[in-house]
Write a protein that holds these residues in place. Sequence first.
Motif, PDB file in Angstrom:
ATOM      1  N   LYS A   1       0.835  -1.209   0.000  1.00 55.18           N
ATOM      2  CA  LYS A   1       0.000   0.000   0.000  1.00 55.18           C
ATOM      3  C   LYS A   1       0.863   1.249   0.000  1.00 55.18           C
ATOM      4  O   LYS A   1       1.828   1.350   0.743  1.00 55.18           O
ATOM      5  CB  LYS A   1      -0.915  -0.009   1.223  1.00 55.18           C
ATOM      6  CG  LYS A   1      -2.164  -0.844   1.062  1.00 55.18           C
ATOM      7  CD  LYS A   1      -3.044  -0.760   2.309  1.00 55.18           C
ATOM      8  CE  LYS A   1      -4.260  -1.644   2.164  1.00 55.18           C
ATOM      9  NZ  LYS A   1      -5.084  -1.649   3.406  1.00 55.18           N
ATOM     10  N   GLY A   2       0.491   2.176  -0.849  1.00 57.45           N
ATOM     11  CA  GLY A   2       1.235   3.428  -0.942  1.00 57.45           C
ATOM     12  C   GLY A   2       2.439   3.367  -1.855  1.00 57.45           C
ATOM     13  O   GLY A   2       3.034   4.405  -2.167  1.00 57.45           O
ATOM     14  N   ARG A   3       2.809   2.172  -2.284  1.00 60.04           N
ATOM     15  CA  ARG A   3       3.974   2.021  -3.174  1.00 60.04           C
ATOM     16  C   ARG A   3       3.589   1.474  -4.543  1.00 60.04           C
ATOM     17  O   ARG A   3       4.183   1.841  -5.552  1.00 60.04           O
ATOM     18  CB  ARG A   3       5.005   1.084  -2.537  1.00 60.04           C
ATOM     19  CG  ARG A   3       5.534   1.573  -1.198  1.00 60.04           C
ATOM     20  CD  ARG A   3       6.702   0.711  -0.718  1.00 60.04           C
ATOM     21  NE  ARG A   3       6.332  -0.681  -0.506  1.00 60.04           N
ATOM     22  CZ  ARG A   3       6.905  -1.713  -1.121  1.00 60.04           C
ATOM     23  NH1 ARG A   3       7.875  -1.507  -2.016  1.00 60.04           N
ATOM     24  NH2 ARG A   3       6.512  -2.957  -0.866  1.00 60.04           N
ATOM     25  N   PHE A   4       2.603   0.590  -4.575  1.00 65.44           N
ATOM     26  CA  PHE A   4       2.170  -0.034  -5.823  1.00 65.44           C
ATOM     27  C   PHE A   4       0.817   0.526  -6.241  1.00 65.44           C
ATOM     28  O   PHE A   4      -0.025   0.834  -5.388  1.00 65.44           O
ATOM     29  CB  PHE A   4       2.036  -1.544  -5.660  1.00 65.44           C
ATOM     30  CG  PHE A   4       3.329  -2.295  -5.490  1.00 65.44           C
ATOM     31  CD1 PHE A   4       4.531  -1.655  -5.250  1.00 65.44           C
ATOM     32  CD2 PHE A   4       3.329  -3.688  -5.555  1.00 65.44           C
ATOM     33  CE1 PHE A   4       5.709  -2.346  -5.092  1.00 65.44           C
ATOM     34  CE2 PHE A   4       4.501  -4.399  -5.400  1.00 65.44           C
ATOM     35  CZ  PHE A   4       5.690  -3.734  -5.167  1.00 65.44           C
ATOM     36  N   THR A   5       0.615   0.610  -7.554  1.00 65.98           N
ATOM     37  CA  THR A   5      -0.668   1.045  -8.087  1.00 65.98           C
ATOM     38  C   THR A   5      -1.088   0.124  -9.218  1.00 65.98           C
ATOM     39  O   THR A   5      -0.329  -0.073 -10.176  1.00 65.98           O
ATOM     40  CB  THR A   5      -0.580   2.487  -8.623  1.00 65.98           C
ATOM     41  OG1 THR A   5      -0.158   3.364  -7.585  1.00 65.98           O
ATOM     42  CG2 THR A   5      -1.948   2.940  -9.136  1.00 65.98           C
ATOM     43  N   ILE A   6      -2.277  -0.429  -9.089  1.00 62.44           N
ATOM     44  CA  ILE A   6      -2.826  -1.274 -10.141  1.00 62.44           C
ATOM     45  C   ILE A   6      -3.805  -0.434 -10.955  1.00 62.44           C
ATOM     46  O   ILE A   6      -4.545   0.384 -10.406  1.00 62.44           O
ATOM     47  CB  ILE A   6      -3.502  -2.533  -9.557  1.00 62.44           C
ATOM     48  CG1 ILE A   6      -3.888  -3.517 -10.662  1.00 62.44           C
ATOM     49  CG2 ILE A   6      -4.698  -2.180  -8.692  1.00 62.44           C
ATOM     50  CD1 ILE A   6      -4.363  -4.871 -10.138  1.00 62.44           C
ATOM     51  N   SER A   7      -3.791  -0.625 -12.274  1.00 64.48           N
ATOM     52  CA  SER A   7      -4.680   0.136 -13.140  1.00 64.48           C
ATOM     53  C   SER A   7      -5.018  -0.710 -14.358  1.00 64.48           C
ATOM     54  O   SER A   7      -4.388  -1.731 -14.611  1.00 64.48           O
ATOM     55  CB  SER A   7      -4.017   1.452 -13.567  1.00 64.48           C
ATOM     56  OG  SER A   7      -2.841   1.206 -14.314  1.00 64.48           O
ATOM     57  N   ARG A   8      -6.019  -0.265 -15.099  1.00 66.35           N
ATOM     58  CA  ARG A   8      -6.410  -1.005 -16.289  1.00 66.35           C
ATOM     59  C   ARG A   8      -6.617  -0.049 -17.458  1.00 66.35           C
ATOM     60  O   ARG A   8      -7.128   1.050 -17.279  1.00 66.35           O
ATOM     61  CB  ARG A   8      -7.655  -1.854 -16.040  1.00 66.35           C
ATOM     62  CG  ARG A   8      -8.856  -1.113 -15.525  1.00 66.35           C
ATOM     63  CD  ARG A   8      -9.904  -2.082 -14.997  1.00 66.35           C
ATOM     64  NE  ARG A   8     -10.450  -2.910 -16.087  1.00 66.35           N
ATOM     65  CZ  ARG A   8     -10.883  -4.158 -15.924  1.00 66.35           C
ATOM     66  NH1 ARG A   8     -10.825  -4.720 -14.743  1.00 66.35           N
ATOM     67  NH2 ARG A   8     -11.376  -4.834 -16.934  1.00 66.35           N
ATOM     68  N   ASP A   9      -6.218  -0.498 -18.648  1.00 65.43           N
ATOM     69  CA  ASP A   9      -6.395   0.264 -19.879  1.00 65.43           C
ATOM     70  C   ASP A   9      -7.440  -0.462 -20.712  1.00 65.43           C
ATOM     71  O   ASP A   9      -7.155  -1.528 -21.279  1.00 65.43           O
ATOM     72  CB  ASP A   9      -5.056   0.370 -20.625  1.00 65.43           C
ATOM     73  CG  ASP A   9      -5.147   1.254 -21.860  1.00 65.43           C
ATOM     74  OD1 ASP A   9      -6.235   1.313 -22.481  1.00 65.43           O
ATOM     75  OD2 ASP A   9      -4.129   1.863 -22.205  1.00 65.43           O
ATOM     76  N   ASN A  10      -8.609   0.101 -20.785  1.00 62.24           N
ATOM     77  CA  ASN A  10      -9.714  -0.570 -21.463  1.00 62.24           C
ATOM     78  C   ASN A  10      -9.524  -0.645 -22.973  1.00 62.24           C
ATOM     79  O   ASN A  10     -10.136  -1.484 -23.630  1.00 62.24           O
ATOM     80  CB  ASN A  10     -11.024   0.135 -21.137  1.00 62.24           C
ATOM     81  CG  ASN A  10     -11.389   0.002 -19.668  1.00 62.24           C
ATOM     82  OD1 ASN A  10     -11.018  -0.953 -19.008  1.00 62.24           O
ATOM     83  ND2 ASN A  10     -12.105   0.983 -19.154  1.00 62.24           N
ATOM     84  N   ARG A  11      -8.710   0.225 -23.528  1.00 61.03           N
ATOM     85  CA  ARG A  11      -8.483   0.172 -24.976  1.00 61.03           C
ATOM     86  C   ARG A  11      -7.512  -0.938 -25.341  1.00 61.03           C
ATOM     87  O   ARG A  11      -7.601  -1.529 -26.417  1.00 61.03           O
ATOM     88  CB  ARG A  11      -7.938   1.503 -25.477  1.00 61.03           C
ATOM     89  CG  ARG A  11      -8.897   2.672 -25.341  1.00 61.03           C
ATOM     90  CD  ARG A  11      -8.189   3.967 -25.681  1.00 61.03           C
ATOM     91  NE  ARG A  11      -7.049   4.185 -24.816  1.00 61.03           N
ATOM     92  CZ  ARG A  11      -6.170   5.174 -24.961  1.00 61.03           C
ATOM     93  NH1 ARG A  11      -6.301   6.022 -25.975  1.00 61.03           N
ATOM     94  NH2 ARG A  11      -5.158   5.310 -24.125  1.00 61.03           N
ATOM     95  N   GLU A  12      -6.574  -1.204 -24.454  1.00 64.31           N
ATOM     96  CA  GLU A  12      -5.518  -2.175 -24.724  1.00 64.31           C
ATOM     97  C   GLU A  12      -5.748  -3.524 -24.056  1.00 64.31           C
ATOM     98  O   GLU A  12      -4.903  -4.421 -24.217  1.00 64.31           O
ATOM     99  CB  GLU A  12      -4.159  -1.604 -24.266  1.00 64.31           C
ATOM    100  CG  GLU A  12      -3.772  -0.317 -24.957  1.00 64.31           C
ATOM    101  CD  GLU A  12      -3.499  -0.512 -26.438  1.00 64.31           C
ATOM    102  OE1 GLU A  12      -3.092  -1.639 -26.830  1.00 64.31           O
ATOM    103  OE2 GLU A  12      -3.692   0.436 -27.201  1.00 64.31           O
ATOM    104  N   ASN A  13      -6.857  -3.674 -23.320  1.00 64.54           N
ATOM    105  CA  ASN A  13      -7.126  -4.922 -22.579  1.00 64.54           C
ATOM    106  C   ASN A  13      -5.922  -5.312 -21.722  1.00 64.54           C
ATOM    107  O   ASN A  13      -5.497  -6.483 -21.701  1.00 64.54           O
ATOM    108  CB  ASN A  13      -7.448  -6.065 -23.552  1.00 64.54           C
ATOM    109  CG  ASN A  13      -8.698  -5.804 -24.356  1.00 64.54           C
ATOM    110  OD1 ASN A  13      -9.582  -5.063 -23.924  1.00 64.54           O
ATOM    111  ND2 ASN A  13      -8.772  -6.405 -25.524  1.00 64.54           N
ATOM    112  N   THR A  14      -5.397  -4.343 -21.038  1.00 65.41           N
ATOM    113  CA  THR A  14      -4.176  -4.558 -20.256  1.00 65.41           C
ATOM    114  C   THR A  14      -4.348  -4.022 -18.840  1.00 65.41           C
ATOM    115  O   THR A  14      -4.940  -2.965 -18.641  1.00 65.41           O
ATOM    116  CB  THR A  14      -2.980  -3.862 -20.937  1.00 65.41           C
ATOM    117  OG1 THR A  14      -2.814  -4.389 -22.258  1.00 65.41           O
ATOM    118  CG2 THR A  14      -1.695  -4.083 -20.149  1.00 65.41           C
ATOM    119  N   VAL A  15      -3.822  -4.769 -17.905  1.00 67.36           N
ATOM    120  CA  VAL A  15      -3.773  -4.343 -16.507  1.00 67.36           C
ATOM    121  C   VAL A  15      -2.313  -4.095 -16.144  1.00 67.36           C
ATOM    122  O   VAL A  15      -1.448  -4.917 -16.478  1.00 67.36           O
ATOM    123  CB  VAL A  15      -4.382  -5.402 -15.573  1.00 67.36           C
ATOM    124  CG1 VAL A  15      -4.190  -5.012 -14.109  1.00 67.36           C
ATOM    125  CG2 VAL A  15      -5.867  -5.579 -15.869  1.00 67.36           C
TER     126      VAL A  15
END
Length: 115
Positions: A63-77
């Motif tokens: 927590k506070g160091r890692f960030t998870i995200s998703r790109d809906n155009r690229e089907n990538t997390v």
Amino acid sequence: VQLQASGGGLVQAGGSLRLSCAASRTMFENTVIGWYRQAPGKQRELVAFITISGRTNYADSVKGRFTISRDNRENTVYLQMNSLKPEDTAVYYCNEYGDVLTLNWGQGTLVTVSS
């Protein structure tokens, strides 16, 4: 295998890396996706997950160091990892969110953090 992790490497403590998880469109649009890791001699553990709507959750250790995200155009997390520590050294995997003991696992990507 519907998910493929990439982006690992060797980095010094305090550095950053961004991991990518390419998913099939079907899985990306219908599945909660998580990042997991397995350090040498330890059990595989959940690091973070992201829901279809973008809600996120993290293990206390990142927590506070890692960030998870998703790109809906690229089907990538993505998993953006900052302020890396030697104890973050592990093979990182992406997979659907679930029980680590029952999921099927593909090839992960190795992250090595030197002190």
